[in-house]
Design a protein around this motif. Sequence first.
Motif, PDB file in Angstrom:
ATOM      1  N   THR A 164       2.964   4.304  -4.847  1.00  0.00           N
ATOM      2  CA  THR A 164       2.588   3.870  -6.195  1.00  0.00           C
ATOM      3  C   THR A 164       1.754   4.935  -6.900  1.00  0.00           C
ATOM      4  N   GLU A 165       1.571   6.071  -6.225  1.00  0.00           N
ATOM      5  CA  GLU A 165       0.827   7.183  -6.814  1.00  0.00           C
ATOM      6  C   GLU A 165       1.295   8.463  -6.127  1.00  0.00           C
ATOM      7  N   PRO A 166       1.116   9.624  -6.738  1.00  0.00           N
ATOM      8  CA  PRO A 166       1.546  10.871  -6.085  1.00  0.00           C
ATOM      9  C   PRO A 166       0.800  11.098  -4.771  1.00  0.00           C
ATOM     10  N   PRO A 184       0.295  14.279  -2.716  1.00  0.00           N
ATOM     11  CA  PRO A 184       0.566  15.715  -2.548  1.00  0.00           C
ATOM     12  C   PRO A 184       0.445  16.226  -1.124  1.00  0.00           C
ATOM     13  N   ILE A 185      -0.419  15.629  -0.314  1.00  0.00           N
ATOM     14  CA  ILE A 185      -0.600  16.151   1.049  1.00  0.00           C
ATOM     15  C   ILE A 185       0.591  15.786   1.930  1.00  0.00           C
ATOM     16  N   ARG A 194       3.551  15.002   0.991  1.00  0.00           N
ATOM     17  CA  ARG A 194       4.772  15.675   0.491  1.00  0.00           C
ATOM     18  C   ARG A 194       4.804  17.137   0.935  1.00  0.00           C
ATOM     19  N   GLY A 199       0.298  -1.456   1.669  1.00  0.00           N
ATOM     20  CA  GLY A 199      -0.323  -1.691   0.364  1.00  0.00           C
ATOM     21  C   GLY A 199       0.680  -2.174  -0.662  1.00  0.00           C
ATOM     22  N   TRP A 201       1.436  -5.809  -0.352  1.00  0.00           N
ATOM     23  CA  TRP A 201       0.338  -6.614  -0.925  1.00  0.00           C
ATOM     24  C   TRP A 201       0.448  -6.610  -2.448  1.00  0.00           C
ATOM     25  N   ILE A 202       0.663  -5.442  -3.036  1.00  0.00           N
ATOM     26  CA  ILE A 202       0.738  -5.330  -4.503  1.00  0.00           C
ATOM     27  C   ILE A 202       1.882  -6.181  -5.042  1.00  0.00           C
ATOM     28  N   VAL A 208      -4.158  -4.838   3.251  1.00  0.00           N
ATOM     29  CA  VAL A 208      -4.964  -3.886   2.471  1.00  0.00           C
ATOM     30  C   VAL A 208      -5.711  -2.926   3.398  1.00  0.00           C
ATOM     31  N   PRO A 238      -4.068   0.839   4.051  1.00  0.00           N
ATOM     32  CA  PRO A 238      -4.215   1.857   2.999  1.00  0.00           C
ATOM     33  C   PRO A 238      -5.668   2.196   2.692  1.00  0.00           C
ATOM     34  N   TRP A 239      -6.554   1.248   2.755  1.00  0.00           N
ATOM     35  CA  TRP A 239      -7.954   1.539   2.438  1.00  0.00           C
ATOM     36  C   TRP A 239      -8.645   2.299   3.566  1.00  0.00           C
ATOM     37  N   ASN A 288      -6.551   7.857   3.711  1.00  0.00           N
ATOM     38  CA  ASN A 288      -7.248   9.137   3.581  1.00  0.00           C
ATOM     39  C   ASN A 288      -7.403   9.809   4.945  1.00  0.00           C
ATOM     40  N   ASP A 312      -4.215  11.512   5.671  1.00  0.00           N
ATOM     41  CA  ASP A 312      -4.127  12.788   4.958  1.00  0.00           C
ATOM     42  C   ASP A 312      -4.925  13.865   5.690  1.00  0.00           C
TER      43      ASP A 312
END
Lengths: 341, 144
Positions: A184-186, A188-189, A191, A306, A309-310, A320, A323-324, A328, A331
């Motif tokens: 739901t968001e880019p 970059p790491i 990818r 996530g 859930w969304i 949740v 992802p929370w 990170n 990543d």
Amino acid sequence: MTHPLEPRLAAYLAGKMPHAEDLAVDQLSRISGGASRETYRFRLIWRERGEPRERRLILRRDPPASLIETERRIEFEAYRAFRNTPVPVPEMLYLEEESDALDHPFFIAEEISGYQAGPGTLWTEPYLGCHARLGRRKWEILGEISKADPQALGMTAVLPAGAPEDCWRRELDHWEGVLDADQTEPLPIVRAAIRWLRANPPPPPARLSVVHGDYRTGNFLYDTEGGVHGILDWEMCHLGDPLEDLGWSFNPVWSFGRELVGGLLPRDEAIAAWEAASGLKADPGALRWWELMGCVKGQAIWISSGKAWIDGGNREPIMVYPPWALQNAQDRAILKVMGRL
Amino acid sequence: MTPKVPEVIAEIAGLIGRSLVPGGDPAEVGANLGLSAALLGLAAQRIDGMAQALVEENRAVRALLARGAELFGDDGWAVLSRGADENFRISALERTNAELRGALLALHERVEQAVEESARALEAAIWDELRASTERRLVIGSPV
């Protein structure tokens, strides 16, 4: 108080056990965790030729929306395949693929009681002294899984066996597809990691193995002496490169902040235990590829959780948490495996 | 943070309310409340510094896009690099952040394919920013 599932479960089991009299289910209680299946323990009681009988069992039921979309038959058959082998697994009893009995498909298995599975207790007494032994046992058993002949186990009847040289591409395509569908968001790491993986594919494995798919600290039953009594959560089981499981087990998010793989063993000792049990060699470059692949897979799973859930399919807090708490960290694990952290 | 913090807190509020109704499976109620507490703890760690981190990150990414625009002559990156955060609601900052990180991802891919020495320097700077982005999102107890 009676759990609403208890009489329905009893009715189902009565149909499976025509010899049983006065069959009932009680003490049904959900086990925490299990974002991809709802897991309950319960007691089954009945009379047989007038004698009272009792058995502790596990119910694994599909939730409304899952963290991981998998075939429950594959999980069921994987447990069955490794029963009575050097890989300890609980006995599978009944598989129900229809939704009539309990609203969603499910299976029922024996409960192996008296041991821990959650990783949290490992970092407290009386488990602090067992880590090295438990770690060696963990990777020895993984070596046994890698060594097992999928055809002799009957796993080729339920799992597709592709060409060995395509193992890496199948996994990468699948998990990249999950990210494409659910992000739901880019990202970059992750990818960047995918681009590196595509540019640097590993050599094909010497042969196809059964891949557990989620072999990590937290997915086996252990005791205070470092013994392992059940390998659990085979829902992502498939045929593939045996290094895939080893790489996944080395994903830094499973180190629990310790400088040990799985939080248990130095990396070289874990590799040695796996190599000795499997009879295979872990090519360092290929293993690194699969470690990074495991990081991509982990990120796809956390992102998917996530998204479920969304979208409202499953609003439980456990969807949740990944992802929370882990996105990170995953990543950072990618950066670490790529030598960028 | 995704799913978004206000939506998760609203869901947790509902869950706590439902947990007060007698008759639930104590193990299930306990597990859900425990996880909810953990989520609130994670949100508490991030919420005060979230706007500051997003502003800082958006500024850093704009600087990289400016370098990319100059190196490759890309007007789209040039336009994005000249932007500034004016709405400081976290939801607005996150929308801008997603747009900028999407452009950064494309720039990273482009830089990897370029052979110029200046591209290598920009690639190193992008990795530095990606590493910094994980430091901004770090929470106590992170396994990595």
